[in-house]
Design a protein around this motif. Sequence first.
Motif, mmCIF file in Angstrom:
data_model
loop_
_atom_site.group_PDB
_atom_site.id
_atom_site.type_symbol
_atom_site.label_atom_id
_atom_site.label_comp_id
_atom_site.label_asym_id
_atom_site.label_seq_id
_atom_site.Cartn_x
_atom_site.Cartn_y
_atom_site.Cartn_z
ATOM 1 N N LYS A 182 3.188 38.426 41.550
ATOM 2 C CA LYS A 182 4.030 37.296 41.937
ATOM 3 C C LYS A 182 4.018 37.170 43.467
ATOM 4 O O LYS A 182 3.830 38.161 44.182
ATOM 5 C CB LYS A 182 5.463 37.489 41.434
ATOM 6 N N PRO A 183 4.237 35.959 43.989
ATOM 7 C CA PRO A 183 4.261 35.782 45.444
ATOM 8 C C PRO A 183 5.376 36.607 46.097
ATOM 9 O O PRO A 183 6.484 36.684 45.579
ATOM 10 C CB PRO A 183 4.525 34.276 45.608
ATOM 11 N N ILE A 184 5.027 37.213 47.218
ATOM 12 C CA ILE A 184 5.986 38.050 47.945
ATOM 13 C C ILE A 184 6.561 37.244 49.100
ATOM 14 O O ILE A 184 5.849 36.911 50.055
ATOM 15 C CB ILE A 184 5.300 39.334 48.473
ATOM 16 N N LYS A 185 7.838 36.920 49.028
ATOM 17 C CA LYS A 185 8.496 36.165 50.101
ATOM 18 C C LYS A 185 8.975 37.097 51.214
ATOM 19 O O LYS A 185 8.926 36.757 52.392
ATOM 20 C CB LYS A 185 9.687 35.379 49.539
ATOM 21 N N ASN A 186 9.450 38.281 50.838
ATOM 22 C CA ASN A 186 9.952 39.242 51.821
ATOM 23 C C ASN A 186 8.893 40.319 52.039
ATOM 24 O O ASN A 186 8.977 41.430 51.510
ATOM 25 C CB ASN A 186 11.265 39.859 51.342
ATOM 26 N N ARG A 187 7.882 39.975 52.808
ATOM 27 C CA ARG A 187 6.758 40.894 53.016
ATOM 28 C C ARG A 187 7.195 42.189 53.712
ATOM 29 O O ARG A 187 6.706 43.269 53.375
ATOM 30 C CB ARG A 187 5.655 40.217 53.837
ATOM 31 N N TRP A 208 -1.716 41.608 55.393
ATOM 32 C CA TRP A 208 -1.507 40.623 54.330
ATOM 33 C C TRP A 208 -2.563 39.527 54.439
ATOM 34 O O TRP A 208 -2.614 38.805 55.434
ATOM 35 C CB TRP A 208 -0.115 40.007 54.425
ATOM 36 N N ASP A 211 0.192 35.804 50.274
ATOM 37 C CA ASP A 211 1.488 36.320 49.804
ATOM 38 C C ASP A 211 1.390 37.174 48.548
ATOM 39 O O ASP A 211 2.414 37.605 48.007
ATOM 40 C CB ASP A 211 2.495 35.181 49.610
ATOM 41 N N GLN A 212 0.156 37.459 48.084
ATOM 42 C CA GLN A 212 0.012 38.344 46.936
ATOM 43 C C GLN A 212 -0.987 39.479 47.156
ATOM 44 O O GLN A 212 -1.162 40.316 46.277
ATOM 45 C CB GLN A 212 -0.409 37.535 45.692
ATOM 46 N N ALA A 240 11.432 38.541 46.323
ATOM 47 C CA ALA A 240 11.828 37.136 46.389
ATOM 48 C C ALA A 240 13.165 37.046 45.660
ATOM 49 O O ALA A 240 13.536 37.963 44.923
ATOM 50 C CB ALA A 240 10.769 36.254 45.735
#
Length: 425
Positions: A182-187, A208, A211-212, A240
């Motif tokens: 899943k997309p990572i918003k809080n890297r 990175w 975002d994945q 996220a």
Amino acid sequence: MEMRVMKDGKRRKGLVAAAAVLGGVLTLAACGGGDDGDNKGGGSGKEKSQQNVDAAAAKDASTAQIKITPKGGTTNAGTAVDAVQVTVSDGELTSVKMTDEKGRPVEGSLTPDKKSWKLKNPLERSSKYKIVAEAKDDKGRRATENSSFSTVSPNNSFIGSFTPENGQTVGVGMPVSINFDKPIKNRKAVQSHLQVTSSSGQQVVGHWFNDQRLDFRPQEYWKANSEVTLKMELGDVEAAPGIKGLQNKTVKFRIGHSQVSTVDAKTHQMTVVRDGKVLKTIPISAGSPSNPTYNGKMVISEKFTETRMDGSTVGFSKADGKGEYDIKDVPHAMRLSTSGTFIHGNYWGSGIFGVENTSHGCVGLQDKQGADDPNTPGAWFFKNSQIGDVVVVKNSDDKTIAPDNGLNGWNMSWQDWIKGSATGA
């Protein structure tokens, strides 16, 4: 056969389904690069030479067509019994082997007519699987298909598929590569709960690519014969809103010998250097003037004793939609990019090795059909290479391969690599 994936521009007109090279999840085999660019070079004589090689490759190809569901590279496959199927047309299946991420066999069965294979039991969530299927046509000619995929995880959680595996021994070029489902918003939160260290004491930094995908590597190649440890402490880490991690585990793998093989596209030779000493120089055939091989440092991410390569999957199609080539039994194939660049055995090219570049972007070595002659250059290189070894291509007419096209972050400067870290160096 040598095949390239193309994206934008005249030369690269199709794109193989995006795959996470990361967790062992990869696309259909097909030789190629695949960033952008127009046709480069190539007169009528050279074009004819490539066409002749293509024709020789297709002359005695098997008519058996294997289809594996789900497609290679799928990261959210279902877990039900009917989620996985292997079928064949114009032939019969002779072998289907499915394994989980620990290499354990997964049970399934062939139908009496040998036209299809199905699972016996449901699959596990958030797990990786591999399938190798073999078939033959009515003339006994063999075909091979490979697929790797991951199953879906719950909607309110995330996991990271990673490579290399725990306990694996790899080459000095292998990064730690993690593909999140899943997309990572809080890297920053996620990266701060991942730690990669080496017994060599080398500094290791994460980068990175999107975002994945998050890769870790040192500034230079790993030190030979060292041990690398990945600690994942992602349990309850919020990536996220409403999406939390599941994994708390430690992964250890070893770095084996140092092997870097340099392909010179102009001299048509490859020099294999292990631990600083030349092992062998091998004649090769690289990408033709119209479809040159990428330059740059490329890491071997997968090895197949035999695999299928179909030009239609990577933009090399004829007017009828069929591939310019479709070779069901390419021997000793090793993946160098997500988009389809391989270094592999070639049994159909006569008199080209060390002399001429005729491929669609891959590097070809002389080999034998059936992959059963250990004395060929293709077989020797396959046996003497490990996942994570580096193949460097130079003096090709193409550009340098993109760092995220495969496990090829070594083509990025250390300064740019550090800029992609969410937690700093």
